[in-house]
Design an enzyme around this catalytic site. Structure first.
Site, short mmCIF file in Angstrom:
data_model
loop_
_atom_site.label_atom_id
_atom_site.label_comp_id
_atom_site.label_asym_id
_atom_site.label_seq_id
_atom_site.Cartn_x
_atom_site.Cartn_y
_atom_site.Cartn_z
N ASP A 158 0.88 -0.96 -0.02
CA ASP A 158 0.03 0.04 0.10
C ASP A 158 0.96 1.15 0.05
O ASP A 158 1.93 1.28 -0.25
CB ASP A 158 -1.03 -0.19 1.23
N CYS A 161 4.08 1.58 2.69
CA CYS A 161 4.77 0.31 3.21
C CYS A 161 6.08 0.69 3.64
O CYS A 161 6.97 -0.19 4.57
CB CYS A 161 5.06 -0.39 1.68
N HIS A 267 8.58 -0.33 -3.59
CA HIS A 267 8.00 -1.13 -2.64
C HIS A 267 9.13 -1.22 -1.58
O HIS A 267 10.33 -1.59 -1.72
CB HIS A 267 7.45 -2.24 -2.81
N HIS A 341 -7.01 9.49 -13.49
CA HIS A 341 -7.11 8.10 -13.24
C HIS A 341 -5.94 7.67 -12.23
O HIS A 341 -4.79 8.39 -12.52
CB HIS A 341 -6.95 7.60 -14.66
#
Length: 347
Positions: A158, A161, A267, A341
């Protein structure tokens, strides 16, 4: 019937709960209870309350005021410090400065998660800690390596992290409870030093950044790692597997302890050492123990060789909302600005 409530005291001696309070309890009565619990003389008490912590006026003029009137509510945490007694021949200090209060608040707040390990590296273990954080065993294997294997702990992918990973290496928990606090800490540090954290460094104005980093969907990176390393008083080594290097945040501060995070380009995951099936995982290591560092280097090289990373400049994405294909982080960000978006998937 008068409702009762309690407050928590956090001091160098330990943490205490004061239960027998009510809405009519005066500040003077609370001072007496603090003295009894902490063994600090009333004249040397320095108390911080609220978030961010602010000094409490303990003057005699305030002693008859009810706790709620001075901003103390049930469940409040009070940070209690002992002011140094002035030397007989020296003039009495005019009081602590704002900088002193902020430094005190940071030190005591970080103490709950990191101080015990800091003291383990350089002195006797404190008796005040609520719990002992995991630390690497002292036994060494051949070539100075620890008798354990450095492993990756997968945390949720998410936007928090980084903060989840730091929380894990500090206290062994995988949860998102500390993310909001860490974001707030970072915002405070940045706001307090606009010269260092200027538009060029942040990529946006100081005020904009402080608002941005406190949003749950904002990612953390080098700036945030550096601030949290200094805040917790521990070196944070980020193992960058795309470039097979280790970036040592806090190296210049000569901290005695270090933790490791793995970064694949987008990440973060924490690293830990498993020494035996029955032992708790070790996540914090003495800086002078090079065996663990060498394991982290080896892990980075192996992960790079097997391409276990995401090149944010070259990876191919698909917008999950309009199905357009994009190459790299820059195109994705531009598409998000133009269309609104925000849901992308890697191809």
């Amino acid at each position: 019937m008068t409702g009762s409530f309690s407050v928590k005291l956090k001091s160098k001696k330990g943490q205490f709960i004061v239960n027998d309070l009510n809405e009519h309890t005066t500040l003077g009565e609370l001072k007496t209870k603090i003295v009894q619990a902490t063994d600090i003389e009333a004249t040397q008490l320095h108390v911080l309350v609220g978030y961010p912590p602010k000094p409490l006026d303990l003057s005699q003029q305030q002693e008859q005021r009810a706790l709620k009137a001075v901003g103390i509510n049930s469940g409040e945490t009070l940070i209690v410090e002992e002011k140094a007694a002035p030397a007989p021949a020296a003039p009495v200090p005019g009081g602590t400065t704002v900088e002193d209060d902020e430094a005190l608040a940071r030190r005591l707040q970080a103490e709950e998660e990191a101080q015990l390990l800091q003291e383990t590296a350089g002195g006797p273990v404190a008796q005040a800690a609520d719990y002992q954080l995991p630390v690497a065993p002292t036994e060494s294997g051949p070539n100075g390596d620890f008798n354990g294997i450095l492993l990756k702990k997968v945390v949720p992918a998410d936007n928090s992290c980084l903060f989840t990973s730091i929380r894990f290496v500090l206290n062994g928990k995988v949860d998102n409870e500390g993310s909001e606090m860490m974001r707030h800490i970072i915002a405070q540090e940045v706001a307090a030093d606009p010269q260092s954290y200027n538009d060029a460094v942040l990529g946006k104005s100081n005020a904009e950044y402080c608002a941005w980093i406190q949003k749950a969907d904002s990612w953390g990176g080098a700036i945030e790692v550096s601030i949290l390393s200094n805040y917790y008083g521990i070196e944070i080594d980020v193992v960058d597997i795309q470039n097979a290097i280790i970036n040592r945040f806090g190296e210049d501060k000569n901290f005695g302890l270090r933790v490791f995070l793995l970064f694949d380009g987008i990440h973060y995951d924490p690293l830990y050492m498993e020494t035996s099936p029955s032992a708790a995982p070790a996540t914090i290591f003495p800086v002078e123990e090079l065996g663990v560092y060498q394991q982290a280097e080896q892990l980075a090289n192996e992960a790079q060789s097997s391409r276990q990373y995401t090149n944010v400049d070259k990876f191919t994405l698909r917008c999950m909302q309009c199905d357009v294909r994009l190459v790299g982080q820059v195109q994705a960000q531009e598409h998000a600005k133009q269309t609104g978006h925000k849901n992308f998937g890697e191809i």
